[in-house]
Design an enzyme around this catalytic site. Structure first.
Site, short mmCIF file in Angstrom:
data_model
loop_
_atom_site.label_atom_id
_atom_site.label_comp_id
_atom_site.label_asym_id
_atom_site.label_seq_id
_atom_site.Cartn_x
_atom_site.Cartn_y
_atom_site.Cartn_z
N ARG A 89 -20.97 25.60 -4.77
CA ARG A 89 -19.74 26.30 -5.17
C ARG A 89 -19.95 27.81 -5.29
NH1 ARG A 89 -18.90 21.70 -4.24
NH2 ARG A 89 -17.75 20.20 -5.51
N SER B 161 -10.69 21.88 -10.40
CA SER B 161 -11.71 21.88 -11.46
C SER B 161 -11.77 23.26 -12.11
CB SER B 161 -13.09 21.58 -10.87
OG SER B 161 -13.04 20.36 -10.17
N GLU C 273 -14.86 28.03 -12.98
CA GLU C 273 -14.99 28.04 -11.51
C GLU C 273 -14.00 28.98 -10.80
OE1 GLU C 273 -16.07 24.48 -9.14
OE2 GLU C 273 -14.15 24.82 -8.15
P1 FAD Z 1 -7.15 31.96 -3.40
O1 FAD Z 1 -7.04 31.18 -4.66
O2 FAD Z 1 -5.94 32.64 -2.91
O3 FAD Z 1 -8.34 33.01 -3.56
C1 FAD Z 1 -9.56 32.62 -4.14
C2 FAD Z 1 -10.53 33.82 -4.04
O4 FAD Z 1 -10.81 34.07 -2.68
C3 FAD Z 1 -9.95 35.12 -4.59
O5 FAD Z 1 -11.01 35.86 -5.13
C4 FAD Z 1 -9.41 35.82 -3.36
O6 FAD Z 1 -9.38 37.23 -3.49
C5 FAD Z 1 -10.43 35.40 -2.32
N1 FAD Z 1 -9.90 35.35 -0.96
C6 FAD Z 1 -8.95 34.51 -0.48
N2 FAD Z 1 -8.78 34.72 0.84
C7 FAD Z 1 -9.62 35.74 1.17
C8 FAD Z 1 -9.89 36.42 2.38
N3 FAD Z 1 -9.30 36.09 3.53
N4 FAD Z 1 -10.80 37.42 2.36
C9 FAD Z 1 -11.44 37.76 1.22
N5 FAD Z 1 -11.22 37.15 0.05
C10 FAD Z 1 -10.32 36.15 0.03
N6 FAD Z 1 -12.38 23.55 -4.30
C11 FAD Z 1 -13.46 22.89 -3.83
O7 FAD Z 1 -14.49 23.50 -3.53
N7 FAD Z 1 -13.43 21.54 -3.67
C12 FAD Z 1 -12.34 20.80 -3.97
O8 FAD Z 1 -12.36 19.59 -3.79
C13 FAD Z 1 -11.21 21.47 -4.50
N8 FAD Z 1 -10.12 20.78 -4.87
C14 FAD Z 1 -9.06 21.43 -5.41
C15 FAD Z 1 -7.95 20.67 -5.82
C16 FAD Z 1 -6.84 21.30 -6.35
C17 FAD Z 1 -5.67 20.47 -6.78
C18 FAD Z 1 -6.82 22.71 -6.47
C19 FAD Z 1 -5.60 23.40 -7.00
C20 FAD Z 1 -7.92 23.46 -6.10
C21 FAD Z 1 -9.06 22.83 -5.56
N9 FAD Z 1 -10.19 23.55 -5.16
C22 FAD Z 1 -11.27 22.88 -4.64
C23 FAD Z 1 -10.23 25.01 -5.28
C24 FAD Z 1 -9.53 25.75 -4.11
O9 FAD Z 1 -8.68 24.89 -3.42
C25 FAD Z 1 -10.52 26.36 -3.12
O10 FAD Z 1 -11.39 27.25 -3.78
C26 FAD Z 1 -9.82 27.09 -1.96
O11 FAD Z 1 -10.77 27.44 -0.98
C27 FAD Z 1 -9.08 28.36 -2.40
O12 FAD Z 1 -8.27 28.80 -1.31
P2 FAD Z 1 -7.05 29.79 -1.53
O13 FAD Z 1 -6.57 30.21 -0.20
O14 FAD Z 1 -6.05 29.18 -2.43
O15 FAD Z 1 -7.76 31.02 -2.27
P1 NAP Z 2 -15.58 12.07 -9.47
O1 NAP Z 2 -15.74 11.22 -8.26
O2 NAP Z 2 -14.81 11.56 -10.63
O3 NAP Z 2 -17.02 12.53 -9.97
C1 NAP Z 2 -17.14 13.34 -11.15
C2 NAP Z 2 -18.23 14.34 -10.94
O4 NAP Z 2 -19.42 13.63 -10.72
C3 NAP Z 2 -17.99 15.20 -9.74
O5 NAP Z 2 -17.79 16.51 -10.19
C4 NAP Z 2 -19.20 15.05 -8.86
O6 NAP Z 2 -19.89 16.25 -8.54
C5 NAP Z 2 -20.16 14.21 -9.68
N1 NAP Z 2 -20.71 13.14 -8.83
C6 NAP Z 2 -20.15 11.94 -8.57
N2 NAP Z 2 -20.97 11.23 -7.80
C7 NAP Z 2 -22.05 11.97 -7.55
C8 NAP Z 2 -23.24 11.77 -6.83
N3 NAP Z 2 -23.48 10.62 -6.20
N4 NAP Z 2 -24.13 12.78 -6.79
C9 NAP Z 2 -23.91 13.92 -7.42
N5 NAP Z 2 -22.79 14.17 -8.13
C10 NAP Z 2 -21.88 13.21 -8.20
O7 NAP Z 2 -14.97 13.49 -9.01
P2 NAP Z 2 -13.48 13.93 -8.81
O8 NAP Z 2 -13.15 14.87 -9.89
O9 NAP Z 2 -12.59 12.77 -8.52
O10 NAP Z 2 -13.59 14.82 -7.49
C11 NAP Z 2 -13.98 14.23 -6.28
C12 NAP Z 2 -14.62 15.28 -5.40
O11 NAP Z 2 -13.67 16.32 -5.13
C13 NAP Z 2 -15.84 15.96 -6.04
O12 NAP Z 2 -16.77 16.21 -5.05
C14 NAP Z 2 -15.26 17.25 -6.58
O13 NAP Z 2 -16.21 18.31 -6.59
C15 NAP Z 2 -14.14 17.56 -5.61
N6 NAP Z 2 -13.05 18.29 -6.30
C16 NAP Z 2 -13.25 19.60 -6.55
C17 NAP Z 2 -12.27 20.34 -7.19
C18 NAP Z 2 -12.46 21.81 -7.41
O14 NAP Z 2 -11.50 22.49 -7.77
N7 NAP Z 2 -13.64 22.34 -7.22
C19 NAP Z 2 -11.10 19.73 -7.58
C20 NAP Z 2 -10.93 18.37 -7.32
C21 NAP Z 2 -11.93 17.65 -6.68
P3 NAP Z 2 -19.41 17.22 -7.36
O15 NAP Z 2 -18.23 17.93 -7.93
O16 NAP Z 2 -20.60 18.11 -7.20
O17 NAP Z 2 -19.10 16.42 -6.15
#
Ligand code: FAD
Ligand code: NAP
Length: 343
Positions: free
Chosen positions: A168, A241, A337
């Site tokens: 991340r 998250s 995050e």
């Molecule tokens: P924004 O929120 O608009 O911007 C985020 C940052 O990136 C800001 O600092 C912005 O300035 C910068 N930025 C955006 N575009 C550019 C560009 N073109 N050039 C330079 N800087 C830029 N993340 C995960 O990693 N895994 C997940 O599973 C995941 N699940 C999510 C689920 C939900 C319901 C939500 C709401 C979010 C989730 N996220 C997850 C977080 C998010 O979706 C990601 O981080 C996504 O990549 C953000 O994209 P955005 O276009 O909305 O960025």
């Molecule tokens: P989940 O399956 O309920 O698991 C909870 C947490 O346990 C997750 O954060 C995941 O880490 C960790 N985990 C589960 N199994 C694992 C394994 N085998 N090894 C290492 N770590 C493990 O998670 P969830 O909330 O439903 O999300 C599912 C996936 O979507 C996850 O990968 C999560 O990161 C991603 N997600 C991300 C965001 C975001 O905003 N960043 C939002 C929603 C979902 P990891 O997070 O490292 O996978």
């Protein structure tokens, strides 16, 4: 000479950020091509404005007032280059919707990103935090990106190694923050299916339906699991998250586990230990708690929700209480995050 950008002053961003924070941008514009982008950068330099490039606002916690220019990234376009050994390079403009890209790739048999289905946001933002889900991270199929330096207008290229990806994280989150606008990313995908279905919730979804392990089925199962579990920001404002899963060195992790052996954790390849932030928060009784329009989702302790469209400051104050209670209970610091802007 680039055309003058169309600027809106005092533009409300409540609908432009997934947390529905009613922030006001001093100036706002949308860029649909590189000429418009360069005009904006000229303007920002002349006025000495701070610049916030914004995609879908799914990873941002905004303050009440955003100084300078907010630039909505709407650059579009995808190009495919066939490479040897069944490899395909896909170049994607920064404003393309990430999930639509994943779906398009799976339909064409370009594999590698199917586990990243339904992550909200744009392609240009994906490298910012090396998006990851269900056992796969962007870096695994990332080739390079193109960006424009804000201070000079110069076009630069970053290889995967130069992005410095970790869990991340990329260098664009700190040492390169506020310096570049990402305009294009290049992914290296494969025509050879290599489905990754071992992540627990994904594996059980596929087993329950007796689905064969194909990339198409992984894509469908990820979509299903996410829709069942992760709240849709259009219905309940959230940025996914809110805290990262904390990763501790082996010795402090063993000290925590000696006191709380039941805590969910995973030992990483380098010996460090990852704890599930959601479990720490839930154990402190936060899950489902709602106060003055801000709360923790009832089914997901890692997701802060903002149904009251409260300010970014109110959301962060709530988040700080959670951080303090987890720190007091376990001595573990939870890191936020999403990007808080201005920092
Ligand atoms: P924004 O929120 O608009 O911007 C985020 C940052 O990136 C800001 O600092 C912005 O300035 C910068 N930025 C955006 N575009 C550019 C560009 N073109 N050039 C330079 N800087 C830029 N993340 C995960 O990693 N895994 C997940 O599973 C995941 N699940 C999510 C689920 C939900 C319901 C939500 C709401 C979010 C989730 N996220 C997850 C977080 C998010 O979706 C990601 O981080 C996504 O990549 C953000 O994209 P955005 O276009 O909305 O960025
Ligand atoms: P989940 O399956 O309920 O698991 C909870 C947490 O346990 C997750 O954060 C995941 O880490 C960790 N985990 C589960 N199994 C694992 C394994 N085998 N090894 C290492 N770590 C493990 O998670 P969830 O909330 O439903 O999300 C599912 C996936 O979507 C996850 O990968 C999560 O990161 C991603 N997600 C991300 C965001 C975001 O905003 N960043 C939002 C929603 C979902 P990891 O997070 O490292 O996978």
């Amino acid at each position: 000479m680039s055309p003058t950008p169309k600027i809106r002053e005092n533009h409300c961003l409540v609908q432009a950020n997934c947390l529905a924070v009613p922030a006001i941008a001093e100036a706002w514009t949308q860029v649909e091509d590189l000429d418009a982008l360069h005009s904006c950068l000229d303007l920002v330099r002349r006025r000495q404005w701070p610049l916030l490039p914004m995609g879908s606002g799914s990873n941002l916690v905004l303050a009440d007032r955003i100084p300078g220019l907010v630039m909505h990234m709407a650059l579009s376009g995808r190009q495919v280059e066939e490479r040897p050994h069944d490899c395909v390079r896909v170049r994607v403009a920064a404003g393309e919707n990430w999930h639509e890209l994943v779906s398009w790739c799976v339909e064409r048999g370009y594999y590698g990103i199917e586990n990243l289905a339904l992550i909200p946001g744009t392609a240009g933002a994906a490298p910012m935090q090396n998006i990851g889900a269900y056992g796969v991270e962007l870096e695994e199929c990332f080739h390079s990106l193109e960006a424009v330096e804000i201070a000079t207008g110069e076009t630069c290229h970053f290889s995967r190694a130069e992005c410095g990806f970790r869990y991340r994280y990329s260098r664009f989150k700190d040492e390169l923050a506020n310096r570049f606008v990402i305009t294009k990313i290049c992914l290296e995908l494969s025509r050879q299916p290599a489905p990754r279905a071992d992540y627990p919730s994904l594996a059980s979804c596929m087993q329950a339906q007796d689905l064969a392990q194909t990339p198409e089925n992984v894509f469908a199962a990820v979509c299903q699991v996410r829709r069942d579990r992760i709240p849709d920001p259009a219905a309940i404002p959230n940025v996914g998250s809110f805290f990262q899963n904390p990763i501790l060195d082996a010795a402090p992790a063993q000290a925590v586990l000696a006191r709380y052996p039941q805590l969910a954790h995973w030992v990483l390849d380098d010996g460090r230990v990852k704890f599930a932030a959601a479990a720490l928060i839930e154990a402190q009784g936060w899950k489902g708690r709602l106060r003055k329009g801000v709360g923790v989702h009832e089914r997901h302790a890692l997701v802060l929700v903002n149904p009251g469209h409260e300010s970014g400051a109110a959301v962060l104050a709530f988040a700080r209480e959670i951080q303090q209670s987890v720190q007091q209970a376990y001595g573990i610091d939870l890191q936020i995050e999403p990007r808080c802007y201005p920092d």
